[in-house]
Design a protein around this motif. Structure first.
Motif, PDB file in Angstrom:
ATOM      1  N   VAL A   9       0.864  -1.181   0.000  1.00 39.30           N
ATOM      2  CA  VAL A   9       0.000   0.000   0.000  1.00 39.30           C
ATOM      3  C   VAL A   9       0.900   1.230   0.000  1.00 39.30           C
ATOM      4  O   VAL A   9       1.830   1.343   0.804  1.00 39.30           O
ATOM      5  CB  VAL A   9      -0.960   0.009   1.208  1.00 39.30           C
ATOM      6  CG1 VAL A   9      -1.732   1.325   1.270  1.00 39.30           C
ATOM      7  CG2 VAL A   9      -1.917  -1.170   1.128  1.00 39.30           C
ATOM      8  N   ILE A  10       0.619   2.123  -0.931  1.00 43.69           N
ATOM      9  CA  ILE A  10       1.422   3.332  -1.119  1.00 43.69           C
ATOM     10  C   ILE A  10       0.594   4.543  -0.719  1.00 43.69           C
ATOM     11  O   ILE A  10      -0.560   4.675  -1.130  1.00 43.69           O
ATOM     12  CB  ILE A  10       1.880   3.438  -2.589  1.00 43.69           C
ATOM     13  CG1 ILE A  10       2.729   2.199  -2.948  1.00 43.69           C
ATOM     14  CG2 ILE A  10       2.645   4.735  -2.830  1.00 43.69           C
ATOM     15  CD1 ILE A  10       3.089   2.109  -4.420  1.00 43.69           C
ATOM     16  N   ASP A  11       1.180   5.416   0.065  1.00 45.98           N
ATOM     17  CA  ASP A  11       0.500   6.618   0.530  1.00 45.98           C
ATOM     18  C   ASP A  11       0.627   7.721  -0.529  1.00 45.98           C
ATOM     19  O   ASP A  11       1.309   8.730  -0.333  1.00 45.98           O
ATOM     20  CB  ASP A  11       1.088   7.064   1.869  1.00 45.98           C
ATOM     21  CG  ASP A  11       0.267   8.170   2.518  1.00 45.98           C
ATOM     22  OD1 ASP A  11      -0.896   8.376   2.104  1.00 45.98           O
ATOM     23  OD2 ASP A  11       0.798   8.840   3.426  1.00 45.98           O
ATOM     24  N   ALA A  12      -0.013   7.461  -1.666  1.00 46.04           N
ATOM     25  CA  ALA A  12      -0.030   8.417  -2.777  1.00 46.04           C
ATOM     26  C   ALA A  12      -1.217   8.056  -3.666  1.00 46.04           C
ATOM     27  O   ALA A  12      -1.594   6.886  -3.750  1.00 46.04           O
ATOM     28  CB  ALA A  12       1.275   8.336  -3.574  1.00 46.04           C
ATOM     29  N   PRO A  13      -1.810   9.040  -4.350  1.00 50.06           N
ATOM     30  CA  PRO A  13      -2.933   8.761  -5.249  1.00 50.06           C
ATOM     31  C   PRO A  13      -2.514   7.861  -6.413  1.00 50.06           C
ATOM     32  O   PRO A  13      -1.342   7.824  -6.807  1.00 50.06           O
ATOM     33  CB  PRO A  13      -3.341  10.148  -5.757  1.00 50.06           C
ATOM     34  CG  PRO A  13      -2.752  11.116  -4.797  1.00 50.06           C
ATOM     35  CD  PRO A  13      -1.516  10.467  -4.253  1.00 50.06           C
ATOM     36  N   ILE A  14      -3.489   7.173  -6.977  1.00 49.04           N
ATOM     37  CA  ILE A  14      -3.239   6.205  -8.039  1.00 49.04           C
ATOM     38  C   ILE A  14      -2.471   6.814  -9.213  1.00 49.04           C
ATOM     39  O   ILE A  14      -1.547   6.190  -9.752  1.00 49.04           O
ATOM     40  CB  ILE A  14      -4.561   5.528  -8.492  1.00 49.04           C
ATOM     41  CG1 ILE A  14      -4.275   4.336  -9.435  1.00 49.04           C
ATOM     42  CG2 ILE A  14      -5.510   6.533  -9.107  1.00 49.04           C
ATOM     43  CD1 ILE A  14      -5.506   3.478  -9.711  1.00 49.04           C
ATOM     44  N   GLU A  15      -2.820   8.033  -9.625  1.00 52.60           N
ATOM     45  CA  GLU A  15      -2.138   8.661 -10.765  1.00 52.60           C
ATOM     46  C   GLU A  15      -0.665   8.937 -10.461  1.00 52.60           C
ATOM     47  O   GLU A  15       0.183   8.851 -11.349  1.00 52.60           O
ATOM     48  CB  GLU A  15      -2.840   9.956 -11.186  1.00 52.60           C
ATOM     49  CG  GLU A  15      -4.230   9.761 -11.747  1.00 52.60           C
ATOM     50  CD  GLU A  15      -4.284   8.946 -13.045  1.00 52.60           C
ATOM     51  OE1 GLU A  15      -3.278   8.881 -13.776  1.00 52.60           O
ATOM     52  OE2 GLU A  15      -5.356   8.382 -13.316  1.00 52.60           O
ATOM     53  N   ASP A  16      -0.368   9.261  -9.193  1.00 52.54           N
ATOM     54  CA  ASP A  16       1.016   9.519  -8.804  1.00 52.54           C
ATOM     55  C   ASP A  16       1.857   8.245  -8.847  1.00 52.54           C
ATOM     56  O   ASP A  16       3.065   8.313  -9.052  1.00 52.54           O
ATOM     57  CB  ASP A  16       1.081  10.125  -7.402  1.00 52.54           C
ATOM     58  CG  ASP A  16       0.634  11.574  -7.365  1.00 52.54           C
ATOM     59  OD1 ASP A  16       0.196  12.102  -8.406  1.00 52.54           O
ATOM     60  OD2 ASP A  16       0.717  12.193  -6.281  1.00 52.54           O
ATOM     61  N   VAL A  17       1.250   7.111  -8.654  1.00 55.59           N
ATOM     62  CA  VAL A  17       1.964   5.830  -8.734  1.00 55.59           C
ATOM     63  C   VAL A  17       2.073   5.387 -10.191  1.00 55.59           C
ATOM     64  O   VAL A  17       3.145   4.988 -10.659  1.00 55.59           O
ATOM     65  CB  VAL A  17       1.258   4.757  -7.881  1.00 55.59           C
ATOM     66  CG1 VAL A  17       1.966   3.411  -8.012  1.00 55.59           C
ATOM     67  CG2 VAL A  17       1.180   5.181  -6.412  1.00 55.59           C
ATOM     68  N   TRP A  18       0.970   5.483 -10.916  1.00 59.86           N
ATOM     69  CA  TRP A  18       0.900   4.979 -12.294  1.00 59.86           C
ATOM     70  C   TRP A  18       1.900   5.667 -13.221  1.00 59.86           C
ATOM     71  O   TRP A  18       2.447   5.047 -14.135  1.00 59.86           O
ATOM     72  CB  TRP A  18      -0.523   5.132 -12.817  1.00 59.86           C
ATOM     73  CG  TRP A  18      -0.783   4.496 -14.139  1.00 59.86           C
ATOM     74  CD1 TRP A  18      -1.160   5.138 -15.289  1.00 59.86           C
ATOM     75  CD2 TRP A  18      -0.713   3.107 -14.485  1.00 59.86           C
ATOM     76  NE1 TRP A  18      -1.326   4.236 -16.312  1.00 59.86           N
ATOM     77  CE2 TRP A  18      -1.060   2.975 -15.836  1.00 59.86           C
ATOM     78  CE3 TRP A  18      -0.391   1.960 -13.763  1.00 59.86           C
ATOM     79  CZ2 TRP A  18      -1.096   1.757 -16.499  1.00 59.86           C
ATOM     80  CZ3 TRP A  18      -0.424   0.737 -14.412  1.00 59.86           C
ATOM     81  CH2 TRP A  18      -0.773   0.639 -15.768  1.00 59.86           C
ATOM     82  N   LYS A  19       2.175   6.944 -12.992  1.00 60.34           N
ATOM     83  CA  LYS A  19       3.065   7.674 -13.905  1.00 60.34           C
ATOM     84  C   LYS A  19       4.476   7.093 -13.936  1.00 60.34           C
ATOM     85  O   LYS A  19       5.203   7.289 -14.905  1.00 60.34           O
ATOM     86  CB  LYS A  19       3.103   9.169 -13.556  1.00 60.34           C
ATOM     87  CG  LYS A  19       3.780   9.505 -12.248  1.00 60.34           C
ATOM     88  CD  LYS A  19       3.663  10.991 -11.966  1.00 60.34           C
ATOM     89  CE  LYS A  19       4.275  11.351 -10.625  1.00 60.34           C
ATOM     90  NZ  LYS A  19       4.012  12.752 -10.285  1.00 60.34           N
ATOM     91  N   TYR A  20       4.865   6.345 -12.925  1.00 57.50           N
ATOM     92  CA  TYR A  20       6.184   5.700 -12.927  1.00 57.50           C
ATOM     93  C   TYR A  20       6.157   4.368 -13.678  1.00 57.50           C
ATOM     94  O   TYR A  20       7.179   3.910 -14.171  1.00 57.50           O
ATOM     95  CB  TYR A  20       6.684   5.483 -11.501  1.00 57.50           C
ATOM     96  CG  TYR A  20       6.895   6.791 -10.796  1.00 57.50           C
ATOM     97  CD1 TYR A  20       8.006   7.577 -11.075  1.00 57.50           C
ATOM     98  CD2 TYR A  20       5.957   7.274  -9.889  1.00 57.50           C
ATOM     99  CE1 TYR A  20       8.187   8.801 -10.464  1.00 57.50           C
ATOM    100  CE2 TYR A  20       6.132   8.493  -9.268  1.00 57.50           C
ATOM    101  CZ  TYR A  20       7.246   9.257  -9.564  1.00 57.50           C
ATOM    102  OH  TYR A  20       7.414  10.481  -8.962  1.00 57.50           O
TER     103      TYR A  20
END
Length: 150
Positions: A9-20
């Motif tokens: 679980v990452i403490d960041a919104p989905i778009e902030d994770v997906w861009k990587y």
């Protein structure tokens, strides 16, 4: 064939994770620093069927291979991409990146990879393989996404 799956679980919104995971080379290199290039060979409108020539540096050696996108979904709450490639004529590898939006601007990241050795003697090495690289990868994605929140 060996298969590993890890989630975090990452403490960041989905778009902030997906861009990587589905972004440009500069973003990709933040989570995969050994990738030195990712050049489109064939791009399709639906993404599935797209092929990218990727180069990976291991020490002084650079290995080039074609990455084929075999699955792709991009909705506001769920995104995934599965790619397949052959590395050094020794391994058939698949990697699936899946992210799911959670409450409070958190994201669940699931990484699944398979490694199919193409030579009989390589199969012996996989018997002793562990998930260290996979664990390090999901933790790197978490660290990068959380430290670069927009």
């Amino acid at each position: 064939m060996k298969r590993w799956t890890k989630s975090i679980v990452i403490d960041a919104p989905i778009e902030d994770v997906w861009k990587y995971l589905d972004g440009d080379l500069e973003k990709m290199q933040q989570i995969m620093p050994k990738v030195v290039s990712n050049t489109p060979v064939t791009e399709t409108q639906e993404v599935v069927g797209s092929v990218y020539r990727q180069e990976y540096r291991e020490g002084n050696r650079v290995e080039a291979y074609d990455v084929h996108v075999t699955e792709y979904e991009n909705t506001p709450t769920h995104k995934h991409m599965k790619v397949a490639f052959t590395l050094a004529k020794l391994f058939e590898i698949t990697a699936k990146y899946e992210v799911e939006a959670l409450p409070d601007s958190k994201t669940k990241f699931v990484y699944t990879t398979t490694n199919n050795p193409l030579k009989w003697f390589i199969k012996l090495f996989l018997l002793f393989g562990n998930d260290k690289v996979i664990v390090e990868f999901v933790e790197r994605v978490k660290q990068v996404a959380e430290s670069n929140r927009t």
